[in-house]
Design a protein around this motif. Structure first.
Motif, short mmCIF file in Angstrom:
data_model
loop_
_atom_site.label_atom_id
_atom_site.label_comp_id
_atom_site.label_asym_id
_atom_site.label_seq_id
_atom_site.Cartn_x
_atom_site.Cartn_y
_atom_site.Cartn_z
N LEU A 1 -0.18 4.50 -5.44
CA LEU A 1 -0.95 5.72 -5.18
C LEU A 1 -1.12 6.58 -6.42
CD1 LEU A 1 0.80 6.59 -1.81
CD2 LEU A 1 -1.65 6.09 -2.02
N THR A 2 -0.15 6.55 -7.31
CA THR A 2 -0.15 7.51 -8.42
C THR A 2 -0.35 6.90 -9.80
OG1 THR A 2 2.27 7.39 -8.63
CG2 THR A 2 1.38 9.04 -7.11
N GLU A 3 0.06 5.64 -9.98
CA GLU A 3 -0.04 5.00 -11.29
C GLU A 3 -1.15 3.97 -11.36
OE1 GLU A 3 3.73 3.46 -12.60
OE2 GLU A 3 4.83 5.00 -11.49
N GLY A 4 -1.30 3.18 -10.31
CA GLY A 4 -2.30 2.13 -10.29
C GLY A 4 -1.78 0.91 -9.57
N THR A 5 -2.66 0.17 -8.96
CA THR A 5 -2.26 -0.99 -8.18
C THR A 5 -1.98 -2.19 -9.07
OG1 THR A 5 -4.61 -1.49 -7.86
CG2 THR A 5 -3.49 -0.27 -6.11
N GLN A 6 -1.30 -3.15 -8.49
CA GLN A 6 -0.83 -4.31 -9.22
C GLN A 6 -0.99 -5.54 -8.34
OE1 GLN A 6 3.40 -4.13 -10.03
NE2 GLN A 6 3.07 -4.71 -12.13
N PRO A 7 -1.51 -6.65 -8.87
CA PRO A 7 -1.62 -7.86 -8.05
C PRO A 7 -0.24 -8.36 -7.63
CG PRO A 7 -2.95 -8.03 -10.04
CD PRO A 7 -2.08 -6.82 -10.21
N VAL B 1 -12.48 3.27 -1.29
CA VAL B 1 -11.09 3.69 -1.22
C VAL B 1 -10.24 2.46 -0.95
CG1 VAL B 1 -9.40 5.15 -0.04
CG2 VAL B 1 -11.76 5.96 -0.34
N ALA B 2 -9.19 2.28 -1.74
CA ALA B 2 -8.29 1.12 -1.59
C ALA B 2 -6.98 1.55 -0.94
CB ALA B 2 -8.03 0.47 -2.94
N ALA B 3 -6.21 0.57 -0.51
CA ALA B 3 -4.95 0.85 0.19
C ALA B 3 -3.76 0.25 -0.54
CB ALA B 3 -5.00 0.29 1.62
N GLU C 1 3.21 -7.39 -14.52
CA GLU C 1 2.11 -6.88 -15.34
C GLU C 1 2.08 -5.35 -15.30
OE1 GLU C 1 -0.35 -8.56 -17.26
OE2 GLU C 1 1.17 -10.11 -17.05
N PRO C 2 1.55 -4.72 -16.36
CA PRO C 2 1.41 -3.25 -16.33
C PRO C 2 0.49 -2.82 -15.19
CG PRO C 2 1.07 -4.12 -18.55
CD PRO C 2 1.11 -5.31 -17.64
N ARG C 3 0.72 -1.60 -14.71
CA ARG C 3 -0.10 -1.07 -13.61
C ARG C 3 -1.39 -0.51 -14.19
NH1 ARG C 3 1.96 -0.61 -8.59
NH2 ARG C 3 4.14 -1.20 -8.34
N THR C 4 -2.37 -1.38 -14.34
CA THR C 4 -3.65 -0.98 -14.91
C THR C 4 -4.75 -0.94 -13.87
OG1 THR C 4 -4.13 -3.28 -15.51
CG2 THR C 4 -3.05 -1.90 -17.17
N GLY C 5 -4.44 -1.29 -12.63
CA GLY C 5 -5.45 -1.26 -11.60
C GLY C 5 -5.75 0.15 -11.11
#
Length: 311
Positions: free
Chosen positions: A119-125, A88-90, A131-135
């Protein structure tokens, strides 16, 4: 909220019953300007840590590394899939001192949007904000208090976390600086910002081993994070057992979570994340009984990190 509670892992949402033996607070990746030269940013070392944890009987690990401190969620997802441990990531934001003005400036005026998107789309560096939220998606919001108080930064981040919780259902995990300001945190999040106590996890309670205060915090209904041992806080480690025994005897065993909280390269080498299962759990089993410790490692985290997600 509607729907069955689920835990949001880096590989997707799962039934809480699938979580299994859980390290409820740790870091496979973490890098802060406050800890130069002690960065956890080596994917190979992180993978070895996760594999060793699985070999020792671990099934899930919750990483509390928030935005901007090298959380490496794509690496977490790859390792989770290859090694077979739920991760689980934060999202969230740590104390102000951990960040450069550049990183902090990118998100400070849009914390709710950042948290909800993670939380809903994806993490981002943090170093690639366009960049697109692909994480992978985050499964909790991590924020932090100050030493014995809720300073302006903590109030801002906790308020944003509360709004993100209302919009998504996400659990909120709180770093208590040296274990302090626990009651103040509960007052802000639960009484003023209407976050249910069962959606709040207070970390580092072992670092301020005040039995009366720990019981008072437990009576609010929040989850209680006891995470360590830590090289920086080893002076309080020996009091962990008395504190946990007192809480269990007072009827609060169902709120206790155990974690390793490895934040430096030195701590990864010794004692390491697996210390939780190789040393701490057996000692606690002798003191409290196997059923109680199993609940701390399995049933309690399954409830703490599960929610009926709104998005």
């Amino acid at each position: 909220m509607t729907g069955e509670p689920e835990v949001r892992t880096v590989l997707g949402d799962i039934d809480p019953a699938e979580l299994g033996v859980t390290n409820a607070h740790d870091h496979l990746f973490f890098a802060s300007q406050l800890l130069p030269g002690q960065e956890l940013d080596d994917p190979v070392a992180a993978a070895h840590t996760l594999l060793d944890f699985r070999t020792r009987g671990g099934s899930a690990l919750v990483q509390w590394t928030p935005y901007g401190l090298t959380r490496r969620t794509r690496e977490l997802a790859r390792m989770s899939a290859e090694i077979g441990v739920h991760v689980v990531a934060a999202t969230g934001l740590h104390r102000e001192e951990h960040y450069s003005p550049v990183i902090l400036g990118r998100v400070i005026d849009g914390l709710v949007e950042e948290f909800v998107a993670d939380l809903t789309e994806g993490t981002q560096p943090a170093d690639l904000p366009d960049e697109p939220r692909t994480g992978p998606r985050a499964g909790l919001v991590k924020v932090a208090g100050a030493f014995h108080t809720i300073d302006s930064h903590a109030r801002l981040t906790m308020t944003a976390a509360a709004v993100a919780h209302q919009e998504t259902g996400a659990p909120i995990a709180v770093h208590l600086e040296l274990g302090t300001a626990g009651l103040e945190t509960v007052e802000l999040l639960c009484e003023k910002l209407d976050v249910p106590p069962g959606k709040v996890i207070l970390g580092h309670l072992n670092r301020n081993p005040d039995p009366a205060l720990q019981r008072q915090i437990a009576e609010t209904g929040v989850f209680l994070g006891f995470d360590g041992p830590s090289r920086a806080n080893h002076a309080t480690d020996w009091r962990l057992f008395d504190g946990l025994e007192a809480l269990v005897e007072a009827g609060h065993g169902g709120q206790i979570l155990l974690g390793g909280d490895t934040t430096t390269a030195a701590a990864r080498a010794q004692p390491g994340a697996s210390y939780l299962l190789t040393t701490l759990a057996p000692r606690l089993t002798e003191l409290l009984g196997g059923d109680v410790v199993t609940a701390m490692l399995v049933a309690n985290p399954a409830r703490a990190f599960a929610t009926s997600w709104l998005k």
